[in-house]
Design a protein around this motif. Structure first.
Motif, PDB file in Angstrom:
ATOM      1  N   SER A 135       9.685   9.108   1.703  1.00  0.00           N
ATOM      2  CA  SER A 135       8.672   8.065   1.938  1.00  0.00           C
ATOM      3  C   SER A 135       7.817   7.898   0.712  1.00  0.00           C
ATOM      4  O   SER A 135       7.323   8.889   0.152  1.00  0.00           O
ATOM      5  CB  SER A 135       7.788   8.434   3.128  1.00  0.00           C
ATOM      6  OG  SER A 135       8.556   8.529   4.297  1.00  0.00           O
ATOM      7  N   GLY A 136       7.635   6.653   0.307  1.00  0.00           N
ATOM      8  CA  GLY A 136       6.730   6.355  -0.797  1.00  0.00           C
ATOM      9  C   GLY A 136       5.302   6.460  -0.300  1.00  0.00           C
ATOM     10  O   GLY A 136       5.015   6.203   0.861  1.00  0.00           O
ATOM     11  N   ALA A 137       4.422   6.870  -1.171  1.00  0.00           N
ATOM     12  CA  ALA A 137       3.023   7.001  -0.792  1.00  0.00           C
ATOM     13  C   ALA A 137       2.150   6.422  -1.897  1.00  0.00           C
ATOM     14  O   ALA A 137       2.529   6.449  -3.066  1.00  0.00           O
ATOM     15  CB  ALA A 137       2.667   8.466  -0.571  1.00  0.00           C
ATOM     16  N   ALA A 138       1.034   5.901  -1.507  1.00  0.00           N
ATOM     17  CA  ALA A 138       0.094   5.379  -2.487  1.00  0.00           C
ATOM     18  C   ALA A 138      -0.460   6.515  -3.319  1.00  0.00           C
ATOM     19  O   ALA A 138      -0.636   7.628  -2.822  1.00  0.00           O
ATOM     20  CB  ALA A 138      -1.044   4.636  -1.774  1.00  0.00           C
ATOM     21  N   GLU A 139      -0.672   6.254  -4.596  1.00  0.00           N
ATOM     22  CA  GLU A 139      -1.276   7.270  -5.464  1.00  0.00           C
ATOM     23  C   GLU A 139      -2.674   7.564  -4.950  1.00  0.00           C
ATOM     24  O   GLU A 139      -3.406   6.663  -4.561  1.00  0.00           O
ATOM     25  CB  GLU A 139      -1.361   6.753  -6.915  1.00  0.00           C
ATOM     26  CG  GLU A 139      -0.006   6.511  -7.561  1.00  0.00           C
ATOM     27  CD  GLU A 139       0.628   7.774  -8.082  1.00  0.00           C
ATOM     28  OE1 GLU A 139      -0.116   8.690  -8.455  1.00  0.00           O
ATOM     29  OE2 GLU A 139       1.868   7.852  -8.113  1.00  0.00           O
ATOM     30  N   GLY A 140      -3.017   8.850  -4.946  1.00  0.00           N
ATOM     31  CA  GLY A 140      -4.333   9.189  -4.379  1.00  0.00           C
ATOM     32  C   GLY A 140      -5.193   9.969  -5.279  1.00  0.00           C
ATOM     33  O   GLY A 140      -5.054  10.450  -6.275  1.00  0.00           O
ATOM     34  N   ASP A 186       4.877  -0.262  -6.889  1.00  0.00           N
ATOM     35  CA  ASP A 186       4.245   0.129  -5.624  1.00  0.00           C
ATOM     36  C   ASP A 186       5.308   0.432  -4.576  1.00  0.00           C
ATOM     37  O   ASP A 186       6.015  -0.455  -4.125  1.00  0.00           O
ATOM     38  CB  ASP A 186       3.328  -0.990  -5.139  1.00  0.00           C
ATOM     39  CG  ASP A 186       2.598  -0.633  -3.848  1.00  0.00           C
ATOM     40  OD1 ASP A 186       2.627   0.542  -3.436  1.00  0.00           O
ATOM     41  OD2 ASP A 186       1.992  -1.538  -3.255  1.00  0.00           O
ATOM     42  N   THR A 187       5.411   1.696  -4.202  1.00  0.00           N
ATOM     43  CA  THR A 187       6.390   2.104  -3.193  1.00  0.00           C
ATOM     44  C   THR A 187       5.705   2.547  -1.901  1.00  0.00           C
ATOM     45  O   THR A 187       6.364   3.054  -1.004  1.00  0.00           O
ATOM     46  CB  THR A 187       7.268   3.258  -3.712  1.00  0.00           C
ATOM     47  OG1 THR A 187       6.435   4.369  -4.036  1.00  0.00           O
ATOM     48  CG2 THR A 187       8.080   2.826  -4.932  1.00  0.00           C
ATOM     49  N   SER A 188       4.385   2.337  -1.801  1.00  0.00           N
ATOM     50  CA  SER A 188       3.669   2.776  -0.612  1.00  0.00           C
ATOM     51  C   SER A 188       4.211   2.046   0.616  1.00  0.00           C
ATOM     52  O   SER A 188       4.480   0.851   0.589  1.00  0.00           O
ATOM     53  CB  SER A 188       2.168   2.535  -0.753  1.00  0.00           C
ATOM     54  OG  SER A 188       1.902   1.177  -0.998  1.00  0.00           O
ATOM     55  N   GLY A 189       4.407   2.798   1.660  1.00  0.00           N
ATOM     56  CA  GLY A 189       4.900   2.226   2.902  1.00  0.00           C
ATOM     57  C   GLY A 189       6.410   2.053   2.954  1.00  0.00           C
ATOM     58  O   GLY A 189       6.952   1.691   3.989  1.00  0.00           O
TER      59      GLY A 189
END
Length: 66
Positions: A61-66, A33-36
Motif C-alpha cells: 500500500s502506498g502511503a502519504a509521506e509523513g 503520489d502513491t497515497s491510497g
C-alpha cells in the motif's frame, strides 16, 4: 542442514529483502503520489540446479509521506 548453509541462506535472503525494498521505494518515489494506491507484488524464486520455483504474492500500500 549445517551452519554454513544456514548462514549463506540468511545472507542471501537479507540481500533479497534489502535490495527489493530499495527498488520498490525508488519505483514508488518515481511514480509520484502513491497515497491510497495498492499494488500487487510477486516474487518468483528459482535456484539453478534445484527443481524449485517458489512464488510469493502480496500487496503493498502506498502511503502519504509523513
Amino acid at each position: 542442514m549445517n551452519e554454513d548453509f544456514n548462514m549463506s541462506m540468511r545472507k542471501f535472503l537479507k540481500q533479497v529483502g534489502v535490495t527489493s525494498q530499495q527498488a520498490i521505494e525508488k519505483a514508488m518515489r518515481d511514480a509520484g503520489d502513491t497515497s491510497g494506491k495498492t499494488y500487487t507484488a510477486k516474487v518468483v524464486l528459482t535456484v539453478d540446479g534445484l527443481d524449485i520455483e517458489h512464488t510469493v504474492t502480496g500487496e503493498i500500500s502506498g502511503a502519504a509521506e509523513g
